[in-house]
Design a protein around this motif. Structure first.
Motif, PDB file in Angstrom:
ATOM      1  N   MET A   1       0.840  -1.228  -0.089  1.00 11.72           N
ATOM      2  CA  MET A   1       0.140   0.002   0.029  1.00 11.72           C
ATOM      3  C   MET A   1       0.911   1.196   0.088  1.00 11.72           C
ATOM      4  O   MET A   1       2.027   1.321   0.585  1.00 11.72           O
ATOM      5  N   THR A   2       0.638   2.233  -0.693  1.00 11.31           N
ATOM      6  CA  THR A   2       1.496   3.483  -0.774  1.00 11.31           C
ATOM      7  C   THR A   2       0.905   4.429   0.176  1.00 11.31           C
ATOM      8  O   THR A   2      -0.024   4.163   1.156  1.00 11.31           O
ATOM      9  N   LYS A   3       1.893   5.261   0.646  1.00 15.48           N
ATOM     10  CA  LYS A   3       1.635   6.135   1.506  1.00 15.48           C
ATOM     11  C   LYS A   3       0.424   6.977   1.622  1.00 15.48           C
ATOM     12  O   LYS A   3      -0.349   7.318   2.415  1.00 15.48           O
ATOM     13  N   GLU A   4       0.027   7.431   0.127  1.00 13.33           N
ATOM     14  CA  GLU A   4      -1.185   7.879  -0.064  1.00 13.33           C
ATOM     15  C   GLU A   4      -2.395   7.109   0.432  1.00 13.33           C
ATOM     16  O   GLU A   4      -3.448   7.724   1.018  1.00 13.33           O
ATOM     17  N   GLN A   5      -2.295   5.932  -0.008  1.00 11.27           N
ATOM     18  CA  GLN A   5      -3.461   5.022   0.106  1.00 11.27           C
ATOM     19  C   GLN A   5      -3.528   4.890   1.841  1.00 11.27           C
ATOM     20  O   GLN A   5      -4.687   4.769   2.385  1.00 11.27           O
ATOM     21  N   VAL A   6      -2.385   4.588   2.609  1.00  8.70           N
ATOM     22  CA  VAL A   6      -2.436   4.689   3.792  1.00  8.70           C
ATOM     23  C   VAL A   6      -3.043   5.979   4.650  1.00  8.70           C
ATOM     24  O   VAL A   6      -4.018   5.875   5.414  1.00  8.70           O
ATOM     25  N   ASN A   7      -2.718   6.896   4.063  1.00  5.96           N
ATOM     26  CA  ASN A   7      -3.233   8.221   4.413  1.00  5.96           C
ATOM     27  C   ASN A   7      -4.688   8.212   4.349  1.00  5.96           C
ATOM     28  O   ASN A   7      -5.308   8.471   5.302  1.00  5.96           O
ATOM     29  N   ILE A   8      -5.222   7.999   3.117  1.00  3.14           N
ATOM     30  CA  ILE A   8      -6.688   7.784   2.712  1.00  3.14           C
ATOM     31  C   ILE A   8      -7.427   7.037   3.766  1.00  3.14           C
ATOM     32  O   ILE A   8      -8.584   7.351   4.252  1.00  3.14           O
ATOM     33  N   HIS A   9      -6.858   5.581   3.973  1.00  9.83           N
ATOM     34  CA  HIS A   9      -7.439   4.694   4.813  1.00  9.83           C
ATOM     35  C   HIS A   9      -7.511   5.163   6.270  1.00  9.83           C
ATOM     36  O   HIS A   9      -8.605   5.136   6.676  1.00  9.83           O
ATOM     37  N   LEU A  10      -6.315   6.078   6.815  1.00  6.89           N
ATOM     38  CA  LEU A  10      -6.501   6.199   8.250  1.00  6.89           C
ATOM     39  C   LEU A  10      -7.634   7.415   8.297  1.00  6.89           C
ATOM     40  O   LEU A  10      -8.233   7.655   9.141  1.00  6.89           O
ATOM     41  N   ARG A  11      -7.623   8.516   7.221  1.00  3.44           N
ATOM     42  CA  ARG A  11      -8.620   9.387   7.063  1.00  3.44           C
ATOM     43  C   ARG A  11     -10.002   9.188   7.394  1.00  3.44           C
ATOM     44  O   ARG A  11     -10.934   9.665   7.661  1.00  3.44           O
ATOM     45  N   ILE A  12     -10.411   7.937   6.625  1.00  2.00           N
ATOM     46  CA  ILE A  12     -11.694   7.233   6.373  1.00  2.00           C
ATOM     47  C   ILE A  12     -11.943   6.791   7.849  1.00  2.00           C
ATOM     48  O   ILE A  12     -13.035   7.186   8.254  1.00  2.00           O
ATOM     49  N   GLN A  13     -11.114   6.116   8.690  1.00  2.00           N
ATOM     50  CA  GLN A  13     -11.376   6.029  10.000  1.00  2.00           C
ATOM     51  C   GLN A  13     -11.556   7.124  10.864  1.00  2.00           C
ATOM     52  O   GLN A  13     -12.472   7.141  11.913  1.00  2.00           O
ATOM     53  N   SER A 163     -19.318   2.485  21.321  1.00  2.00           N
ATOM     54  CA  SER A 163     -18.534   3.446  20.610  1.00  2.00           C
ATOM     55  C   SER A 163     -17.496   3.946  21.344  1.00  2.00           C
ATOM     56  O   SER A 163     -16.398   4.212  20.714  1.00  2.00           O
ATOM     57  N   LEU A 164     -17.301   4.008  22.467  1.00  2.38           N
ATOM     58  CA  LEU A 164     -16.240   4.445  23.287  1.00  2.38           C
ATOM     59  C   LEU A 164     -15.037   3.550  23.104  1.00  2.38           C
ATOM     60  O   LEU A 164     -14.025   3.825  22.446  1.00  2.38           O
ATOM     61  N   ILE A 165     -15.454   2.381  23.087  1.00  3.19           N
ATOM     62  CA  ILE A 165     -14.212   1.304  22.679  1.00  3.19           C
ATOM     63  C   ILE A 165     -13.796   1.390  21.248  1.00  3.19           C
ATOM     64  O   ILE A 165     -12.635   1.451  20.984  1.00  3.19           O
ATOM     65  N   TYR A 166     -14.772   1.539  20.326  1.00  2.00           N
ATOM     66  CA  TYR A 166     -14.229   1.747  18.893  1.00  2.00           C
ATOM     67  C   TYR A 166     -13.431   2.854  18.839  1.00  2.00           C
ATOM     68  O   TYR A 166     -12.447   3.062  18.043  1.00  2.00           O
ATOM     69  N   ILE A 167     -13.921   4.171  19.183  1.00  2.00           N
ATOM     70  CA  ILE A 167     -13.198   5.509  18.976  1.00  2.00           C
ATOM     71  C   ILE A 167     -12.045   5.337  19.606  1.00  2.00           C
ATOM     72  O   ILE A 167     -10.980   5.778  18.855  1.00  2.00           O
ATOM     73  N   ARG A 168     -11.694   4.806  20.843  1.00  2.00           N
ATOM     74  CA  ARG A 168     -10.524   4.913  21.440  1.00  2.00           C
ATOM     75  C   ARG A 168      -9.566   3.836  20.793  1.00  2.00           C
ATOM     76  O   ARG A 168      -8.063   3.800  21.028  1.00  2.00           O
ATOM     77  N   GLN A 169      -9.865   2.902  19.893  1.00  2.00           N
ATOM     78  CA  GLN A 169      -9.088   2.050  19.248  1.00  2.00           C
ATOM     79  C   GLN A 169      -8.047   2.688  18.393  1.00  2.00           C
ATOM     80  O   GLN A 169      -8.371   3.693  17.864  1.00  2.00           O
ATOM     81  N   GLN A 170      -6.818   2.059  18.269  1.00  2.00           N
ATOM     82  CA  GLN A 170      -5.847   2.734  17.489  1.00  2.00           C
ATOM     83  C   GLN A 170      -6.291   2.541  15.791  1.00  2.00           C
ATOM     84  O   GLN A 170      -6.398   1.406  15.719  1.00  2.00           O
ATOM     85  N   GLU A 171      -6.026   3.450  15.048  1.00  2.00           N
ATOM     86  CA  GLU A 171      -6.351   3.391  13.761  1.00  2.00           C
ATOM     87  C   GLU A 171      -5.316   2.365  13.113  1.00  2.00           C
ATOM     88  O   GLU A 171      -4.084   2.194  13.441  1.00  2.00           O
ATOM     89  N   GLN A 172      -5.824   1.690  12.210  1.00  2.00           N
ATOM     90  CA  GLN A 172      -4.998   0.599  11.252  1.00  2.00           C
ATOM     91  C   GLN A 172      -4.810   1.192   9.899  1.00  2.00           C
ATOM     92  O   GLN A 172      -5.815   1.311   9.212  1.00  2.00           O
ATOM     93  N   ALA A 173      -3.627   0.819   9.510  1.00  2.00           N
ATOM     94  CA  ALA A 173      -3.188   1.198   7.956  1.00  2.00           C
ATOM     95  C   ALA A 173      -3.152   0.100   7.661  1.00  2.00           C
ATOM     96  O   ALA A 173      -2.114  -0.336   6.951  1.00  2.00           O
ATOM     97  N   ASP A 174      -4.095  -0.724   7.393  1.00  2.00           N
ATOM     98  CA  ASP A 174      -4.426  -2.048   6.763  1.00  2.00           C
ATOM     99  C   ASP A 174      -4.056  -1.907   5.123  1.00  2.00           C
ATOM    100  O   ASP A 174      -4.583  -1.369   4.329  1.00  2.00           O
TER     101      ASP A 174
END
Length: 174
Positions: A1-13, A163-174
């Motif tokens: 995955m490119t850096k741009e794809q990772v960035n988009i994936h994180l921003r969607i999260q 929701s709190l559990i989900y929001i507090r999870q670290q974002e993943q750059a899958d």
């Protein structure tokens, strides 16, 4: 995955978490404003639970009924605390949600926004779990009152905690 794809994936999260946090915050603000706009009907709920004057006919708990609060000043103080807690919870979760949306756009601090949401969610837990389930439900035996709001409180808290559990999870750059 490119850096741009990772960035988009994180921003969607960030976007998903921001929308969820914002909707929870708006829920808190709507509940608080409803308690202000329709003051009397919501006040009746609090007054009857605290005074324990509308217990189900089958309830015989004389020892528990001694806990009743009949002083309108203390009843109104309790109602004020509930509405204030709902309003502050709503404001904090809304601010956290807006911050997460700004982070999704590249203009916000995600950690700060999550922390603000965390504070708001904790306040919601204090209002609906501690206030309604523990104090109202058990101390004032709301479970035996005709004005029983325990199941609604549990529904609110369940959604907020998940929701709190989900929001507090670290974002993943899958």
């Amino acid at each position: 995955m490119t850096k741009e794809q990772v960035n988009i994936h994180l921003r969607i999260q960030y976007l998903c978490k921001g929308v969820l946090a914002l909707s929870i915050g708006l829920f808190g603000l709507l509940v608080a404003s409803g308690n202000i706009v329709d003051y009397d009907s919501n006040w009746q709920f609090v007054r009857h639970v605290l005074s324990m004057d509308t217990m189900e006919p089958w309830f015989q708990g004389a020892a528990l009924k001694q806990r009743a609060v009949h002083d309108p000043l203390w009843q109104r103080a309790g109602y004020f605390a509930i509405v204030t807690g709902e309003m502050v919870f709503g404001l904090l979760c809304t601010a956290g949600g807006v911050g997460m949306l700004l982070a999704a756009a590249g203009n916000g601090c995600l950690r700060w926004s999550k922390s603000v949401f965390n504070l708001g969610a904790m306040l919601a837990i204090l209002v609906w779990y501690f206030g309604f389930a523990v104090v109202g439900g058990e101390y004032f035996a709301m479970w035996a009152n005709q004005w029983n709001g325990q199941m609604k409180a549990y529904a609110f808290i369940s959604f907020i905690v998940i929701s709190l559990i989900y929001i507090r999870q670290q974002e993943q750059a899958d």
